[in-house]
Scaffold this motif. Sequence first.
Motif, PDB file in Angstrom:
ATOM      1  N   ASN A 198     -93.258  35.845  -2.297  1.00 46.55           N
ATOM      2  CA  ASN A 198     -92.165  35.352  -1.506  1.00 46.55           C
ATOM      3  C   ASN A 198     -90.792  36.156  -1.276  1.00 46.55           C
ATOM      4  O   ASN A 198     -89.765  35.942  -1.694  1.00 46.55           O
ATOM      5  CB  ASN A 198     -91.903  34.044  -1.828  1.00 46.55           C
ATOM      6  N   LYS A 199     -91.107  37.524  -1.610  1.00 47.04           N
ATOM      7  CA  LYS A 199     -90.178  38.563  -1.531  1.00 47.04           C
ATOM      8  C   LYS A 199     -90.313  39.464  -0.454  1.00 47.04           C
ATOM      9  O   LYS A 199     -91.375  39.686  -0.114  1.00 47.04           O
ATOM     10  CB  LYS A 199     -90.304  39.285  -2.951  1.00 47.04           C
ATOM     11  N   PRO A 200     -89.182  40.135  -0.225  1.00 41.95           N
ATOM     12  CA  PRO A 200     -89.317  41.486   0.839  1.00 41.95           C
ATOM     13  C   PRO A 200     -90.432  42.368   0.245  1.00 41.95           C
ATOM     14  O   PRO A 200     -90.424  42.427  -0.897  1.00 41.95           O
ATOM     15  CB  PRO A 200     -87.936  41.577   1.023  1.00 41.95           C
ATOM     16  N   PRO A 212     -85.780  48.079   9.850  1.00 46.71           N
ATOM     17  CA  PRO A 212     -85.572  46.747   9.945  1.00 46.71           C
ATOM     18  C   PRO A 212     -84.663  46.234   8.564  1.00 46.71           C
ATOM     19  O   PRO A 212     -84.591  47.065   7.712  1.00 46.71           O
ATOM     20  CB  PRO A 212     -87.063  46.121   9.800  1.00 46.71           C
ATOM     21  N   HIS A 213     -83.994  45.120   8.746  1.00 42.57           N
ATOM     22  CA  HIS A 213     -83.525  44.649   7.655  1.00 42.57           C
ATOM     23  C   HIS A 213     -84.680  43.972   6.572  1.00 42.57           C
ATOM     24  O   HIS A 213     -85.830  43.626   6.864  1.00 42.57           O
ATOM     25  CB  HIS A 213     -82.890  43.172   7.981  1.00 42.57           C
ATOM     26  N   LEU A 214     -84.395  44.355   5.364  1.00 44.54           N
ATOM     27  CA  LEU A 214     -85.521  43.667   4.368  1.00 44.54           C
ATOM     28  C   LEU A 214     -85.151  42.355   4.122  1.00 44.54           C
ATOM     29  O   LEU A 214     -86.374  41.610   3.851  1.00 44.54           O
ATOM     30  CB  LEU A 214     -85.284  44.474   3.063  1.00 44.54           C
ATOM     31  N   THR A 216     -89.295  41.764   7.858  1.00 43.85           N
ATOM     32  CA  THR A 216     -88.047  41.281   7.303  1.00 43.85           C
ATOM     33  C   THR A 216     -88.326  39.872   7.188  1.00 43.85           C
ATOM     34  O   THR A 216     -88.947  39.090   7.584  1.00 43.85           O
ATOM     35  CB  THR A 216     -87.058  41.300   8.700  1.00 43.85           C
ATOM     36  N   LEU A 217     -87.850  39.642   5.601  1.00 41.52           N
ATOM     37  CA  LEU A 217     -87.840  38.351   5.144  1.00 41.52           C
ATOM     38  C   LEU A 217     -86.538  37.493   5.502  1.00 41.52           C
ATOM     39  O   LEU A 217     -85.391  38.001   5.173  1.00 41.52           O
ATOM     40  CB  LEU A 217     -88.191  38.510   3.791  1.00 41.52           C
ATOM     41  N   GLU A 251     -92.702  44.169  17.892  1.00 40.93           N
ATOM     42  CA  GLU A 251     -91.541  44.596  17.605  1.00 40.93           C
ATOM     43  C   GLU A 251     -91.280  44.741  16.170  1.00 40.93           C
ATOM     44  O   GLU A 251     -90.640  45.810  15.595  1.00 40.93           O
ATOM     45  CB  GLU A 251     -90.352  43.681  17.976  1.00 40.93           C
ATOM     46  N   GLY A 252     -91.873  43.816  15.184  1.00 45.52           N
ATOM     47  CA  GLY A 252     -91.604  44.080  13.845  1.00 45.52           C
ATOM     48  C   GLY A 252     -90.269  43.156  13.253  1.00 45.52           C
ATOM     49  O   GLY A 252     -90.001  42.428  14.033  1.00 45.52           O
ATOM     50  N   GLY A 253     -89.489  43.860  12.357  1.00 50.28           N
ATOM     51  CA  GLY A 253     -88.431  43.129  11.902  1.00 50.28           C
ATOM     52  C   GLY A 253     -87.162  43.253  12.897  1.00 50.28           C
ATOM     53  O   GLY A 253     -87.211  44.005  13.743  1.00 50.28           O
ATOM     54  N   VAL A 254     -86.118  42.635  12.267  1.00 50.18           N
ATOM     55  CA  VAL A 254     -84.765  42.951  12.814  1.00 50.18           C
ATOM     56  C   VAL A 254     -84.214  44.254  12.507  1.00 50.18           C
ATOM     57  O   VAL A 254     -84.128  44.376  11.478  1.00 50.18           O
ATOM     58  CB  VAL A 254     -83.999  41.880  12.548  1.00 50.18           C
TER      59      VAL A 254
END
Length: 619
Positions: free
Chosen positions: A391-393, A325-327, A416-417, A313-316
């Motif tokens: 550690n970033k989107p 998706p949300h980043l 999505t992070l 699905e991947g991110g939200v």
Amino acid sequence: MLPHSTSARSIANLSCRRSQTFKAFYATIRGLRDSTAEPDEPPPPTASNDFILSILRANPSLRDSRSYLASFGPRPQPKPVVAHVLPDLPAVAPSIPKPADPAVDTKTVVEQPKPSPILASILNPIYRRTALVKVQGPFTDVQLDSIARGLVYLDKLGLVSVIVVENDNLVRGEENDRSEIIEETMRVVSMLEKQGARARPVLGSVVRLGPKPDEDVAVEPGVHLPEAHTLPSDLIPIRSALRAGEIPVVPPFALDSFCRSVRVDANDVIAALARGMVEAAALGKSSAFDEKAADFSEDVDLTPLRLMIINREGGVPSYARSGNPHLLINLTSEHTHIHETFRDSWRESHPTSLSNLSLARTCLTFMPPTSSAIMVSHRSPSSLIGNLITNKPALSSSLPHALLQGNRKLTPHTPTLLRLGLPIRVARTLDQVDRTKLNALLEQSFGRTLNEDAFYKRLETALDFVIIAGDYAGAAVVTNEPSSDGGEPISYLDKFAVLPSHQGDGTVDFLWVALHDESYGLGHPSSANPNGGKEGKGEGRDLVWRSRANNPVNKWYFERSTGHVRMGSWVLFWCDAEKRLKIEQGRRGSAGLSYVEDWERGRLGVWADVASKIPSSWK
């Protein structure tokens, strides 16, 4: 002389043998390059190049590189203890050794030489950390091969995966579901080994159903404790695999109250492992897992540094990004709102997004504050490297929406992070502000001494609002400044500050997004966030601020502002009200906006005049 036909046949045979000889020579050379490669497989340097390119694509900043080295680089070794000879002892001359006394049992103790920690750190400079990984299938062999390659790359960079396998097509309780999930686990093991990693299937149950005995843990409201738990002794197989340099692969099994191993939801296993591994690492910090005395060749920090959810699905999906998706998600302030705004159509296309969202919140509650979670599609395994190093989107969530919508990196498969984050609130009056904490924040962030009396005296009449992140980990102070032409007051960003200890953990983006929602983004659908403010209702206003020309933060401001103009030793920035831009664009139709709109004429001069008259807040 041979007949013509015989000569022709001999030449043909010679040509054939030469062709076969060349083919054999080519095959031999390829075999020397890779003895394990099949004739139709690509040469192995492609994998190495792909690994290097994946690191380069991450494009880490200097701060990102320092952060990565702080987590995975060599640790400072304890200074050796120097034995001092007492000065009052007489020197002993060498003498002939005396014969051993038969009444005394003398044994020669031979100590094995221990490797120097410094030498070990040079030979193997990567300090190994762990990540909890949910491999949520079903996946084809090609897809699983790509996922395994990404996890092996992470292992090379020092992040060792503890994998929990799930397959959404294998319904729990059906016949043979246990044997099928074991087979799926072995597929993951085989794919990892095919990529050159060493993997170990841990088929026994490592978690137990039910709450932990003598449960007494304080968690945030709305955070649910895991439905399972694990004891330090249960983690021996995982710890053994990690120490042996192997990647443990775990099926979603748990012991029930009758000590039977049953299949459970993989989310329960991961949540229990997140808590149990943190607790086990804390118990062992004084011995084998002491970071200061870590043996770089064997020890692995059991504390999970990342939670990775790899699925189809991947991110939200985000309502503000047309389903893309949300980043970056602030779980503390956005978790409930995302549930409330999740569309029914997404429950079919992204059936596990909300459950994985809750899983991330539960796990990050127990994991260190610097930890993060990532939800990623199997189509983007290389993005895991970028997330590990930075550690970033993939894209900053605080960038202008017009820039994000037209960015090629923003696709349905963009990861999505997720961070546990901080609560965001908006204060409208000075009575709602803790001046002592705000003073400490401003002085630590700017490295200067605040002129408190003058600063707060000005805010008593000019304050519009203050956005506060957490317990004053960050703050944005916005004032209403009288316009020099007698028009509407100017919305001025007086202070934007984040504690040094929270720079790089997402607080800056969370704070700027809240600032967008309360000022120039008002009236835009993406501003309806629950940050304690207007929740997107109202008319947006142009936001203006200034920064010294030599401020290193200006690069960040350039990317987020609509425009800027230099004023001697200062730079004036502004963000246009998004709702007005949308209305003007619709009014002009396909012609688009002109270079200078009527409502823009003369405003830069007014802004520059107002900004230049604002007194300094520092002593």
